[in-house]
Design a protein around this motif. Structure first.
Motif, PDB file in Angstrom:
ATOM      1  N   ALA A 179       0.675  -1.082  -0.214  1.00  0.00           N
ATOM      2  CA  ALA A 179       0.080   0.013   0.175  1.00  0.00           C
ATOM      3  C   ALA A 179       0.633   1.062   0.142  1.00  0.00           C
ATOM      4  O   ALA A 179       0.420   2.046  -0.835  1.00  0.00           O
ATOM      5  CB  ALA A 179      -1.135   0.167   0.491  1.00  0.00           C
ATOM      6  N   VAL A 180       1.837   1.283   0.427  1.00  0.00           N
ATOM      7  CA  VAL A 180       2.940   2.509   0.735  1.00  0.00           C
ATOM      8  C   VAL A 180       3.592   2.740  -0.773  1.00  0.00           C
ATOM      9  O   VAL A 180       3.600   3.669  -0.997  1.00  0.00           O
ATOM     10  CB  VAL A 180       3.448   2.075   1.858  1.00  0.00           C
ATOM     11  CG1 VAL A 180       5.017   3.235   1.747  1.00  0.00           C
ATOM     12  CG2 VAL A 180       2.947   2.620   2.796  1.00  0.00           C
ATOM     13  N   LYS A 181       4.334   1.470  -1.045  1.00  0.00           N
ATOM     14  CA  LYS A 181       4.632   1.240  -2.017  1.00  0.00           C
ATOM     15  C   LYS A 181       3.688   2.200  -3.420  1.00  0.00           C
ATOM     16  O   LYS A 181       4.109   2.954  -4.260  1.00  0.00           O
ATOM     17  CB  LYS A 181       5.717  -0.057  -2.673  1.00  0.00           C
ATOM     18  CG  LYS A 181       5.843   0.382  -3.773  1.00  0.00           C
ATOM     19  CD  LYS A 181       6.447  -0.925  -4.586  1.00  0.00           C
ATOM     20  CE  LYS A 181       7.285  -1.113  -5.308  1.00  0.00           C
ATOM     21  NZ  LYS A 181       8.372  -1.899  -5.881  1.00  0.00           N
ATOM     22  N   LEU A 182       2.593   1.925  -2.713  1.00  0.00           N
ATOM     23  CA  LEU A 182       1.682   2.402  -4.168  1.00  0.00           C
ATOM     24  C   LEU A 182       1.471   4.011  -3.972  1.00  0.00           C
ATOM     25  O   LEU A 182       1.118   4.858  -5.138  1.00  0.00           O
ATOM     26  CB  LEU A 182       0.092   1.148  -4.208  1.00  0.00           C
ATOM     27  CG  LEU A 182      -0.891   1.622  -4.926  1.00  0.00           C
ATOM     28  CD1 LEU A 182      -0.509   1.753  -6.895  1.00  0.00           C
ATOM     29  CD2 LEU A 182      -2.157   0.650  -4.630  1.00  0.00           C
ATOM     30  N   VAL A 189       5.869  -0.355  -9.208  1.00  0.00           N
ATOM     31  CA  VAL A 189       4.670  -1.227  -8.691  1.00  0.00           C
ATOM     32  C   VAL A 189       4.137  -2.548 -10.009  1.00  0.00           C
ATOM     33  O   VAL A 189       4.572  -2.426 -10.777  1.00  0.00           O
ATOM     34  CB  VAL A 189       3.159  -1.660  -7.693  1.00  0.00           C
ATOM     35  CG1 VAL A 189       2.379  -2.652  -7.985  1.00  0.00           C
ATOM     36  CG2 VAL A 189       3.577  -0.315  -7.233  1.00  0.00           C
ATOM     37  N   GLU A 190       4.947  -3.731  -9.347  1.00  0.00           N
ATOM     38  CA  GLU A 190       5.218  -4.284 -10.639  1.00  0.00           C
ATOM     39  C   GLU A 190       4.646  -6.353 -10.152  1.00  0.00           C
ATOM     40  O   GLU A 190       4.790  -6.094  -9.058  1.00  0.00           O
ATOM     41  CB  GLU A 190       6.668  -4.890 -11.476  1.00  0.00           C
ATOM     42  CG  GLU A 190       7.767  -4.975 -10.275  1.00  0.00           C
ATOM     43  CD  GLU A 190       9.234  -4.961 -10.611  1.00  0.00           C
ATOM     44  OE1 GLU A 190       8.580  -4.409 -11.805  1.00  0.00           O
ATOM     45  OE2 GLU A 190      10.350  -5.344  -9.518  1.00  0.00           O
ATOM     46  N   LEU A 197       2.533 -10.425  -1.972  1.00  0.00           N
ATOM     47  CA  LEU A 197       1.199 -10.125  -1.538  1.00  0.00           C
ATOM     48  C   LEU A 197       0.842 -12.047  -1.261  1.00  0.00           C
ATOM     49  O   LEU A 197       0.013 -12.338  -0.492  1.00  0.00           O
ATOM     50  CB  LEU A 197      -0.019  -9.889  -2.128  1.00  0.00           C
ATOM     51  CG  LEU A 197       0.460  -8.044  -2.334  1.00  0.00           C
ATOM     52  CD1 LEU A 197      -0.774  -6.984  -2.333  1.00  0.00           C
ATOM     53  CD2 LEU A 197       0.284  -7.594  -0.123  1.00  0.00           C
ATOM     54  N   ARG A 198       0.801 -12.599  -2.351  1.00  0.00           N
ATOM     55  CA  ARG A 198       0.179 -13.540  -2.902  1.00  0.00           C
ATOM     56  C   ARG A 198       1.352 -14.805  -1.316  1.00  0.00           C
ATOM     57  O   ARG A 198       0.924 -15.478  -1.176  1.00  0.00           O
ATOM     58  CB  ARG A 198      -0.077 -14.393  -4.280  1.00  0.00           C
ATOM     59  CG  ARG A 198      -0.706 -14.036  -4.938  1.00  0.00           C
ATOM     60  CD  ARG A 198      -0.194 -14.217  -6.604  1.00  0.00           C
ATOM     61  NE  ARG A 198      -0.964 -13.764  -7.198  1.00  0.00           N
ATOM     62  CZ  ARG A 198      -0.062 -12.616  -8.207  1.00  0.00           C
ATOM     63  NH1 ARG A 198       0.671 -12.427  -8.241  1.00  0.00           N
ATOM     64  NH2 ARG A 198      -0.887 -12.207  -9.262  1.00  0.00           N
TER      65      ARG A 198
END
Length: 240
Positions: A179-182, A189-190, A197-198
């Motif tokens: 969330a913070v990188k976004l 984000v890649e 996350l998975r």
């Protein structure tokens, strides 16, 4: 802003929210804030407090409030009933009923609707994003929500100051890192970020919800900062 939930059906717009049903278990599943009495103003919220005028001049813009629609009249009444006050962000949007109703519908869907993310996890995202953006309104209001939902005041402080200093689960840390990188480096984000996350146990729908909550609060942070939006003074003493 923890307010009453909409009807449990996904994506159905309901003007007067109903009490939220428990969502799927998140990594931290603490007792909810619903049903608690609203916090009384603390000593720090007196006439000499730095927040003393925050409930008087809510934003820096001179926008006259429009007459509330019947749906929003009922919604404001529900906030008074459940919280003991109407969150200032709702009052700030009340100059335009279409904008207010759209904001309420989106907030309730993202923050209170069915999700693989717990309510606490969604509030943690709100605070971590708001910390990156240094949004006064959302740090105060949603920091209070983290304190209330977790029954752990230090967790709320850690989310506000630096979530990396908190002793979080692998799931929570991965969620907040994304969330913070976004928020700060969205172009970076890649697939490797989604893969993290998975590995932490998030489904495709969960990843969508993390992104949607982060995106919503990036928008809200910018509107709040642009207008010098002020949180209700009661939040400062809530759940401490």
């Amino acid at each position: 802003m923890v307010i009453a939930n909409r009807n449990a059906g996904r994506r159905r717009k309901t003007p007067v929210a109903k009490p939220a049903q428990r969502t799927k278990r998140g990594a931290s599943d603490h007792r909810p804030a619903e049903g608690r009495a609203p916090a009384a103003p603390g000593k720090g919220n007196g006439p000499d407090s730095a927040a003393a005028s925050d409930d008087v001049k809510i934003t820096a813009l001179d926008l006259a409030a429009a007459p509330l629609s019947p749906a929003m009249q009922a919604y404001f009444a529900k906030c008074e009933e459940k919280l003991g006050f109407v969150p200032n962000v709702l009052k700030a949007y009340a100059f335009d009923m279409a904008k207010l109703e759209a904001f309420v519908a989106m907030y309730n869907d993202l923050m209170l609707g069915p999700s693989g993310l717990s309510k606490l996890e969604r509030e943690m995202i709100a605070v971590a994003v708001s910390s990156a953006n240094r949004c006064y309104y959302c740090l105060v209001a949603h920091g209070a929500a983290v304190r209330a939902l977790s029954a752990d005041p230090p967790l709320g402080e850690l989310m506000v100051m630096n979530y990396r200093a908190a002793r979080l689960s692998t799931r929570q840390r991965a969620m907040l890192d994304f969330a913070v990188k976004l928020t700060t480096d969205p172009w970076a984000v890649e697939e490797a970020d989604r893969a993290s996350l998975r590995r932490a146990g998030f489904t495709a729908r969960d990843i969508w919800d993390i992104a949607a909550v982060a995106g919503f609060f990036n928008m809200s942070n910018r509107v709040a900062s642009a207008t010098d939006m002020r949180p209700n003074a009661v939040y400062h003493a809530h759940a401490r």
